[in-house]
Scaffold this motif. Structure first.
Motif, PDB file in Angstrom:
ATOM      1  N   ALA A  18     -38.395  73.704   5.104  1.00  0.00           N
ATOM      2  CA  ALA A  18     -38.832  73.760   6.649  1.00  0.00           C
ATOM      3  C   ALA A  18     -37.663  74.235   7.534  1.00  0.00           C
ATOM      4  O   ALA A  18     -37.731  74.551   8.575  1.00  0.00           O
ATOM      5  CB  ALA A  18     -39.497  72.344   7.105  1.00  0.00           C
ATOM      6  N   TRP A  19     -36.385  73.812   6.890  1.00  0.00           N
ATOM      7  CA  TRP A  19     -35.279  73.874   7.778  1.00  0.00           C
ATOM      8  C   TRP A  19     -35.152  75.535   8.194  1.00  0.00           C
ATOM      9  O   TRP A  19     -34.317  75.946   9.084  1.00  0.00           O
ATOM     10  CB  TRP A  19     -33.992  73.369   7.059  1.00  0.00           C
ATOM     11  N   ILE A  20     -35.515  76.467   7.267  1.00  0.00           N
ATOM     12  CA  ILE A  20     -35.482  77.802   7.520  1.00  0.00           C
ATOM     13  C   ILE A  20     -36.557  78.655   7.533  1.00  0.00           C
ATOM     14  O   ILE A  20     -36.614  79.914   7.507  1.00  0.00           O
ATOM     15  CB  ILE A  20     -34.183  78.447   6.526  1.00  0.00           C
ATOM     16  N   LEU A  21     -37.533  78.033   7.024  1.00  0.00           N
ATOM     17  CA  LEU A  21     -38.730  78.825   6.907  1.00  0.00           C
ATOM     18  C   LEU A  21     -39.506  79.614   7.955  1.00  0.00           C
ATOM     19  O   LEU A  21     -39.880  80.762   7.931  1.00  0.00           O
ATOM     20  CB  LEU A  21     -39.946  77.660   6.278  1.00  0.00           C
ATOM     21  N   ASP A  22     -39.251  79.012   9.130  1.00  0.00           N
ATOM     22  CA  ASP A  22     -39.648  80.046  10.493  1.00  0.00           C
ATOM     23  C   ASP A  22     -38.984  81.297  10.434  1.00  0.00           C
ATOM     24  O   ASP A  22     -39.511  82.239  10.658  1.00  0.00           O
ATOM     25  CB  ASP A  22     -39.561  79.079  11.410  1.00  0.00           C
ATOM     26  N   ARG A  23     -37.650  80.967  10.080  1.00  0.00           N
ATOM     27  CA  ARG A  23     -36.760  82.154  10.202  1.00  0.00           C
ATOM     28  C   ARG A  23     -37.132  83.186   9.204  1.00  0.00           C
ATOM     29  O   ARG A  23     -37.248  84.275   9.296  1.00  0.00           O
ATOM     30  CB  ARG A  23     -35.250  81.696  10.272  1.00  0.00           C
ATOM     31  N   ASP A  95     -34.007  81.039   1.761  1.00  0.00           N
ATOM     32  CA  ASP A  95     -32.844  80.961   2.415  1.00  0.00           C
ATOM     33  C   ASP A  95     -32.348  82.393   2.484  1.00  0.00           C
ATOM     34  O   ASP A  95     -31.052  82.638   2.412  1.00  0.00           O
ATOM     35  CB  ASP A  95     -31.948  80.084   1.963  1.00  0.00           C
ATOM     36  N   GLU A  96     -32.783  83.440   2.065  1.00  0.00           N
ATOM     37  CA  GLU A  96     -32.457  84.853   1.996  1.00  0.00           C
ATOM     38  C   GLU A  96     -33.205  85.776   2.963  1.00  0.00           C
ATOM     39  O   GLU A  96     -34.613  86.126   2.551  1.00  0.00           O
ATOM     40  CB  GLU A  96     -32.636  85.530   0.540  1.00  0.00           C
ATOM     41  N   ILE A  97     -32.526  86.235   3.875  1.00  0.00           N
ATOM     42  CA  ILE A  97     -33.059  86.734   5.080  1.00  0.00           C
ATOM     43  C   ILE A  97     -32.542  88.479   5.017  1.00  0.00           C
ATOM     44  O   ILE A  97     -31.313  88.513   5.080  1.00  0.00           O
ATOM     45  CB  ILE A  97     -32.705  86.209   6.299  1.00  0.00           C
ATOM     46  N   LEU A  98     -33.333  89.176   5.231  1.00  0.00           N
ATOM     47  CA  LEU A  98     -33.193  90.604   5.082  1.00  0.00           C
ATOM     48  C   LEU A  98     -32.432  91.055   6.515  1.00  0.00           C
ATOM     49  O   LEU A  98     -32.709  90.212   7.581  1.00  0.00           O
ATOM     50  CB  LEU A  98     -34.406  91.524   4.969  1.00  0.00           C
ATOM     51  N   TYR A 181     -28.127  81.949   3.177  1.00  0.00           N
ATOM     52  CA  TYR A 181     -27.795  80.828   4.076  1.00  0.00           C
ATOM     53  C   TYR A 181     -27.475  79.721   3.347  1.00  0.00           C
ATOM     54  O   TYR A 181     -27.210  78.603   4.004  1.00  0.00           O
ATOM     55  CB  TYR A 181     -28.923  80.551   5.116  1.00  0.00           C
ATOM     56  N   ALA A 182     -27.365  79.687   2.166  1.00  0.00           N
ATOM     57  CA  ALA A 182     -27.167  78.324   1.310  1.00  0.00           C
ATOM     58  C   ALA A 182     -25.887  77.747   1.735  1.00  0.00           C
ATOM     59  O   ALA A 182     -25.930  76.559   1.993  1.00  0.00           O
ATOM     60  CB  ALA A 182     -27.211  78.767  -0.150  1.00  0.00           C
TER      61      ALA A 182
END
Length: 334
Positions: A18-23, A95-98, A181-182
């Motif tokens: 949840a800490w990064i899922l929206d992003r 936690d891997e964002i394009l 982002y890890a």
């Protein structure tokens, strides 16, 4: 060259992200046709977040065990069952964002035109401590596959996420970045390393000294690559869409450590006395977990390893690392 533009199918395992899922879902929804999420018993609201995004196909991974092979096979098979059209599988963690400039690069079109049976390799810079700097190794990681139905042959832990058939073409993509982002949360990353060393112990895939070497409680992050500035172009287009790319959410305790406590409960803490996990206050974590009603947490007080024992194990580990380096140097000289 494909005559039909392939669908982009992102496949992602989730457990308490949840800490990064929206992003992740906000960004991924901008370029993916389908986002298949296999949620493994999340307790932090991850499933509710997924349900807000129309492109998400949420499936359940009900397994209580950590098994990368099973979850990868579940995701790939679901993608193949649900999406019949030509497709590119992109296997991304939450936690891997394009990067925001990815779809404007020359390689994006090359990727869309690649023939089935092509493995896609991407650079994955580690955003380090903050989102404004990064560690870069220059290594390209296989994260995508232009699907031709090839069998996937994964491992239980640290598995390549997509099929790697011997006949496959390899497309090395240098101008598309996947932002990791890890290590913007060093405390959470340390927690994850503690979980991995315990999991490898349980799975029996390595020896204790090599685990202490790989999952040190004091990792030398700067040995992994050069620290540099994270370019604004990695974030700008997403931020223009109103996506928050920089806020980092931290917690006092992470679910990774609750997983370790569950292994203490199942196997006894003594099984793990040689792991480099004992500089952490397990008793405080245990008491917190108990106060939250988390299941399968030990009822007994968890002791600390003796300082002398830790010093001895640290010395043996350093000797192991030194001997390994020496052997590699001698082999290279031959």
């Amino acid at each position: 060259m494909n005559t039909q533009v392939p669908k982009i199918v992102v496949i992602t395992p989730v457990k308490n992200e949840a800490w990064i899922l929206d992003r992740f879902l906000s960004v991924t929804s901008q370029f993916a046709d389908y986002i298949i999420i296999a949620d493994q018993n999340s307790t932090d609201g991850s499933q509710s977040i997924c349900k807000k995004y129309p492109k998400v196909i949420l499936i359940e991974n009900k397994s209580e065990k950590f098994n990368e092979a099973d979850r990868q096979l579940l995701l790939i098979q679901t993608a193949r069952d649900l999406v019949q059209e030509p497709k590119i599988l992109l296997a991304l963690d939450a936690d891997e964002i394009l990067a925001a400039n990815a779809t404007k690069t020359a390689s994006w079109q090359k990727m869309l035109e690649a023939k089935p049976g092509t493995i896609l390799f991407f650079e994955k810079p580690d955003l380090f401590v903050t989102t404004h700097q990064c560690l870069r190794t220059g290594i390209l990681t296989p994260l995508g596959y232009v699907d031709d139905g090839a069998e996937h042959q994964p491992q239980k832990i640290h598995s390549v996420r997509i099929p790697i058939p011997e006949y496959a073409t390899r497309l090395h993509i240098h101008d598309i970045k996947v932002l990791h982002y890890a290590v913007t949360r060093l405390d959470a990353h340390a927690s994850k390393l503690r979980m991995y060393t315990v999991l490898e112990n349980v799975l029996g895939v390595s020896n204790a000294i090599s685990r202490r070497s790989r999952y040190s409680s004091k990792p030398d992050y700067l040995s992994l690559g050069k620290v540099g500035t994270a370019p604004d172009e990695w974030f700008a287009n997403w931020e223009e869409l109103g996506i928050d790319m920089h806020t980092i959410i931290k917690q006092k305790y992470y679910y990774y450590d609750f997983e370790v406590l569950r292994n203490f409960h199942k196997y006894g803490w003594r099984r793990f006395w040689m792991e480099d996990i004992w500089k952490y206050d397990w008793e405080a974590c245990r008491q917190y977990a108990k106060s939250q009603g988390i299941s399968d947490i030990p009822d007994y007080k968890i002791p600390k390893n003796s300082p002398i024992g830790e010093l001895l194990l640290d010395t043996i580990t350093k000797l192991y690392i030194y001997i390994n380096l020496l052997v590699k140097q001698l082999i290279n000289m031959v």
